[in-house]
Design a protein around this motif. Structure first.
Motif, mmCIF file in Angstrom:
data_model
loop_
_atom_site.group_PDB
_atom_site.id
_atom_site.type_symbol
_atom_site.label_atom_id
_atom_site.label_comp_id
_atom_site.label_asym_id
_atom_site.label_seq_id
_atom_site.Cartn_x
_atom_site.Cartn_y
_atom_site.Cartn_z
ATOM 1 N N GLN A 56 -48.900 12.679 -7.000
ATOM 2 C CA GLN A 56 -48.604 13.916 -7.824
ATOM 3 C C GLN A 56 -47.317 13.833 -8.533
ATOM 4 O OE1 GLN A 56 -48.968 17.651 -6.170
ATOM 5 N NE2 GLN A 56 -50.695 18.045 -7.571
ATOM 6 N N ARG A 57 -46.169 13.701 -7.551
ATOM 7 C CA ARG A 57 -44.828 13.636 -7.895
ATOM 8 C C ARG A 57 -44.574 12.795 -9.187
ATOM 9 N NH1 ARG A 57 -43.443 14.529 -2.821
ATOM 10 N NH2 ARG A 57 -42.574 12.267 -2.605
ATOM 11 N N ALA A 58 -45.276 11.565 -9.018
ATOM 12 C CA ALA A 58 -45.194 10.496 -10.202
ATOM 13 C C ALA A 58 -45.522 10.881 -11.204
ATOM 14 C CB ALA A 58 -45.554 9.061 -9.684
ATOM 15 N N PHE A 59 -46.562 11.734 -11.404
ATOM 16 C CA PHE A 59 -47.080 12.060 -12.611
ATOM 17 C C PHE A 59 -46.468 13.378 -13.359
ATOM 18 C CE2 PHE A 59 -50.341 8.900 -11.437
ATOM 19 C CZ PHE A 59 -50.439 8.135 -12.529
ATOM 20 N N ARG A 60 -45.878 13.929 -12.387
ATOM 21 C CA ARG A 60 -45.407 15.359 -12.793
ATOM 22 C C ARG A 60 -43.898 15.310 -12.912
ATOM 23 N NH1 ARG A 60 -48.707 19.912 -9.569
ATOM 24 N NH2 ARG A 60 -50.493 19.909 -11.119
ATOM 25 N N THR A 61 -43.315 14.499 -14.019
ATOM 26 C CA THR A 61 -41.919 14.390 -14.163
ATOM 27 C C THR A 61 -41.943 14.972 -15.662
ATOM 28 O OG1 THR A 61 -41.976 12.038 -14.888
ATOM 29 C CG2 THR A 61 -41.441 12.516 -12.585
ATOM 30 N N TYR A 62 -40.971 14.223 -16.356
ATOM 31 C CA TYR A 62 -40.818 14.662 -17.973
ATOM 32 C C TYR A 62 -41.950 14.755 -18.684
ATOM 33 C CZ TYR A 62 -37.206 11.772 -15.435
ATOM 34 O OH TYR A 62 -36.778 11.236 -14.294
ATOM 35 N N ASN A 63 -42.940 14.238 -18.385
ATOM 36 C CA ASN A 63 -44.051 14.150 -19.390
ATOM 37 C C ASN A 63 -45.370 14.979 -18.629
ATOM 38 O OD1 ASN A 63 -43.622 12.816 -21.892
ATOM 39 N ND2 ASN A 63 -42.850 11.767 -20.485
ATOM 40 N N ALA A 64 -44.954 15.844 -17.449
ATOM 41 C CA ALA A 64 -46.111 16.485 -16.928
ATOM 42 C C ALA A 64 -46.879 17.469 -17.580
ATOM 43 C CB ALA A 64 -45.349 17.500 -15.817
ATOM 44 N N GLY A 65 -46.629 17.677 -18.688
ATOM 45 C CA GLY A 65 -47.362 18.834 -19.311
ATOM 46 C C GLY A 65 -48.505 17.607 -20.297
ATOM 47 N N ALA A 66 -48.023 16.366 -20.663
ATOM 48 C CA ALA A 66 -49.055 15.507 -21.290
ATOM 49 C C ALA A 66 -50.481 15.523 -20.752
ATOM 50 C CB ALA A 66 -48.299 13.915 -21.419
ATOM 51 N N SER A 67 -51.386 15.836 -21.425
ATOM 52 C CA SER A 67 -52.914 15.984 -21.015
ATOM 53 C C SER A 67 -53.227 14.894 -19.975
ATOM 54 C CB SER A 67 -53.780 15.953 -22.024
ATOM 55 O OG SER A 67 -54.980 15.766 -21.442
ATOM 56 N N ALA A 68 -52.927 13.558 -20.120
ATOM 57 C CA ALA A 68 -53.466 12.593 -19.163
ATOM 58 C C ALA A 68 -52.660 12.449 -17.898
ATOM 59 C CB ALA A 68 -53.188 11.077 -20.006
ATOM 60 N N PHE A 69 -51.390 13.047 -18.012
ATOM 61 C CA PHE A 69 -50.557 12.907 -16.797
ATOM 62 C C PHE A 69 -50.915 14.180 -15.961
ATOM 63 C CE2 PHE A 69 -46.843 9.906 -18.046
ATOM 64 C CZ PHE A 69 -47.732 8.670 -18.262
ATOM 65 N N SER A 70 -51.046 15.137 -16.822
ATOM 66 C CA SER A 70 -51.360 16.735 -15.900
ATOM 67 C C SER A 70 -52.768 16.435 -15.093
ATOM 68 C CB SER A 70 -51.076 17.686 -16.752
ATOM 69 O OG SER A 70 -52.183 17.667 -17.784
ATOM 70 N N LYS A 71 -53.694 15.809 -15.869
ATOM 71 C CA LYS A 71 -54.960 15.804 -15.194
ATOM 72 C C LYS A 71 -55.138 14.975 -13.782
ATOM 73 C CE LYS A 71 -57.967 16.410 -19.125
ATOM 74 N NZ LYS A 71 -58.410 15.590 -20.419
ATOM 75 N N GLU A 72 -54.102 13.715 -14.044
ATOM 76 C CA GLU A 72 -54.071 12.924 -13.019
ATOM 77 C C GLU A 72 -53.182 13.449 -11.879
ATOM 78 O OE1 GLU A 72 -55.759 10.169 -12.716
ATOM 79 O OE2 GLU A 72 -54.944 9.831 -10.804
ATOM 80 N N ALA A 73 -52.159 14.137 -12.322
ATOM 81 C CA ALA A 73 -51.458 15.036 -11.122
ATOM 82 C C ALA A 73 -52.250 15.955 -10.384
ATOM 83 C CB ALA A 73 -50.223 15.661 -11.616
ATOM 84 N N GLU A 74 -53.362 16.714 -11.218
ATOM 85 C CA GLU A 74 -54.201 17.680 -10.564
ATOM 86 C C GLU A 74 -55.033 16.994 -9.416
ATOM 87 O OE1 GLU A 74 -56.804 20.245 -13.243
ATOM 88 O OE2 GLU A 74 -54.819 20.384 -14.010
#
Lengths: 383, 259
Positions: free
Chosen positions: B238-256
């Motif tokens: 989750q931390r890996a996908f929540r950095t500088y592009n946490a709000g980018a759709s593909a990354f925020s969905k994966e983090a969720e």
């Protein structure tokens, strides 16, 4: 060029390296870097991966110690010779505005003179495939041609197969048959080794004359052949019987979606493949609008930009991209170039970040035939 | 005598950001004189306190929208700009400050500020494209100097910017870097991240941090499954996908998925 099999000690191999350098070659070969055996400049024998081997699986590569002094006791790594003959980034020309006119300068540098040391049999086949692609048709690639014509090739046979190798299935190895100047087989004895070799060209014979060697005895020759034969029996398998037809009949097979769910469409398989040749060209201008240049760079059928025609990409889904790559490599490549695009080196399996294995995918297409597409036969009749 | 043609005007705007992207422009060194020669610097406060009135031919926008005031300000900038290009992860995806999107920002203000009632802030950090039409989005945290010059040059000469949207992997392979994930088992976001940085981190034996946001066809689910096999736990994913592009759709969905 009537030379028969010869025997070369390590001192002879060093002389060979030095002789190539004296003749102005940039000597390239295997060396250890960043946890892998890559191709780079060889200055001395110690640059070789002495005592190293590799363990390869789908998506995994690990360097290991062999416990002996073998110089060529490994299987192919992430690099292939394509990066030297078909460079990843190449400026094609530059144009500048001068007095209202455009002045063109083409790529002015003389092509480097390369000697490849340690070319495996599958890689010789890859070079033959790229020769066919770049030089075999009416439009030749001048950049590839300039590099290719000057290359000196020292092949080294594999005496062991990697876990992702399948050259025997596609008949590209493990023994180097043609396409080399010299071919060697390393016979390892503890910390030492010697080479049994054969001559493949006049240039190879001339170079050998400058190097200490003697004729190989029959027993030595037979031992070398047996070592290569052992490698052939260690490999995974790709069933090539009716491969093209099977794939053409499987274009709607449900397996494509299964593999698409795993595929990252990152393009790694195409970049490590020694035969994939696709590029795109980019134009750049400077800020003042005085200089423009065109650059060619490796591209991949896994990117959307690569299949972008007016209005959009023709291969939007991962399924379409993976299917395009696999069916081109193994089927339509045969229609296009008259040979298989795959040489069985296994790089696409090892260097796929999630370990997708094309031999497994092809085998999975065999069980159910749900395709509805049949290609046109030569006569034009639909089958 | 005919007068010299007017140079195109350039404006640089800052929203919630660290200034690193606009400083990339000042950091152009050799090319800085060429930039100054090609454009009229009309509004670039990091470079000059001289400000010219709009409209502007090219506006570079840095930073995300995090306050009601900024949400209004970007509308005025859009109206005053012929082309509007966002630069950097904040402006194109909401930046690291988009981490507030997954938490309670009022709680943050209570902890950080002595008088939180003076703070007027939005619940979410959003990219510029969530508010106005954007002509081009340049990725990166920070943007690449070479790509920034490429985009400015492309807009000046009315051509398409040559900014690829494919994975970082192609850059690693072009420079001959050995894959850190395959050869060393180091978790790397490169396969799902857009190229542009020149694949810096893997060249120094580090996995990609995803600074340039998702590539055009990212399969984060398949990459994450592989990371699990490499031994990366859910919290780390989750931390890996929540950095500088946490709000980018593909990354925020994966983090969720790893929440």
């Amino acid at each position: 060029m009537s030379k028969g099999p010869f025997k070369l000690e390590r001192a002879g191999l060093l002389q060979l390296l030095q002789a190539l350098k004296t003749q102005g070659y940039l000597t390239l070969g295997p060396t250890v870097r960043e946890g892998a055996i890559v191709y780079d400049e060889l200055h001395r024998l110690e640059d070789l991966p002495i005592g190293y081997t590799d363990h390869q699986e789908g998506g995994s590569y690990r360097l290991e110690q062999r416990g002996d002094g073998a110089m060529f006791g490994y299987n192919v790594g992430p690099h292939s010779w394509k990066r030297f003959m078909h460079p990843p980034i190449l400026r094609l020309f530059r144009a500048r505005q001068a007095n209202g006119d455009l002045e063109f300068e083409s790529e002015g540098e003389a092509a480097p003179k390369y000697a490849f040391i340690g070319v495996r049999a599958c890689e010789l086949q890859a070079i033959r495939v790229q020769d066919r692609v770049f030089l075999g048709g009416p439009y030749q690639d001048p950049h590839y041609k300039a590099r290719r014509e000057q290359v000196f090739i020292v092949a080294v046979n594999c005496t062991q197969a990697g876990h992702t190798c399948f050259c025997a299935s596609v008949e590209s190895g493990p023994r180097a048959q043609t396409g080399f100047d010299l071919a060697l087989t390393e016979v390892v004895d503890g910390e030492h080794s010697y080479f049994v070799g054969e001559v493949g060209s006049e240039a190879g014979a001339r170079l050998l004359d400058r190097v200490a060697h003697r004729a190989a005895q029959e027993a030595e020759w037979n031992q070398a052949l047996a070592l290569v034969d052992r490698a052939a029996r260690q490999m995974r398998h790709l069933d090539t019987q009716g491969l093209k037809e099977r794939l053409y009949q499987s274009l709607e097979h449900p397996r494509w979606q299964v593999v698409a769910n795993r595929c990252l469409s990152c393009g790694n398989c195409t970049q490590v493949c020694p035969t994939c040749f696709c590029t795109s060209v980019e134009d750049h201008t400077d800020l003042a609008g005085q200089v423009a240049e065109r650059t060619r760079r490796w591209d991949s059928c896994f990117t959307a930009d690569f299949s972008y025609l007016h209005g959009g990409s023709v291969r939007v889904s991962t399924l379409a991209r993976y299917r395009q790559w696999l069916t081109h490599k193994l089927a339509s490549w045969q229609d296009q170039f008259g040979l298989l695009g795959c040489v069985g080196c296994g790089r696409c399996i090892t260097w796929c970040p999630v370990g997708i294995d094309l031999t497994e995918e092809v085998a999975a297409m065999n069980d159910v035939q749900t395709g509805r597409f049949a290609p046109k036969e030569a006569g034009g009749a639909h089958v | 005598m005919p007068s010299k043609p007017r140079k195109p005007t350039l404006a640089v705007w800052k929203f919630a950001s660290c200034d690193g992207c606009q400083l990339s422009l000042l950091d152009c060194e050799d090319e800085l004189l060429a930039v100054a020669g090609a454009v009229q610097n009309a509004h670039f406060l990091e470079a000059s306190s001289t400000v010219m009135p709009g409209p502007y031919d090219l506006s570079l926008v840095e930073g995300s929208i995090t306050t009601p005031h900024d949400a209004l300000r970007i509308q005025a900038i859009r109206k005053n700009s012929r082309f509007l290009v966002t630069i950097g992860a904040c402006a194109t995806a909401g930046g690291i400050q988009a981490l507030r999107n997954f938490a309670d920002v009022e709680e943050f203000t209570r902890i950080v500020y002595a008088r939180p009632e003076y703070i007027q802030t939005l619940k979410h950090s959003t990219p510029i494209s969530a508010h106005v039409l954007v002509d081009f989005e340049l990725r990166g945290c920070p943007v690449s100097k070479a790509q920034l010059l490429e985009v400015i040059s492309a807009f000046l000469h009315k051509r398409k910017p040559a900014i690829p949207q494919h994975s970082v992997c192609l850059e690693c392979k072009a420079r001959g870097t050995v894959c850190v994930m395959v050869a060393q088992g180091i978790p790397c976001l490169g396969p799902v991240t857009q190229a542009g940085c020149g694949a810096i981190c893997p060249a120094y034996q580090r996995g990609c941090y995803g600074c340039f946001g998702p590539q055009e066809n990212p399969n984060t689910v398949a990459l994450s499954a592989w990371w699990t096999q490499l031994g990366v736990d859910e919290a780390a994913q989750q931390r890996a996908f929540r950095t500088y592009n946490a709000g980018a759709s593909a990354f925020s969905k994966e983090a969720e998925r790893h929440g």
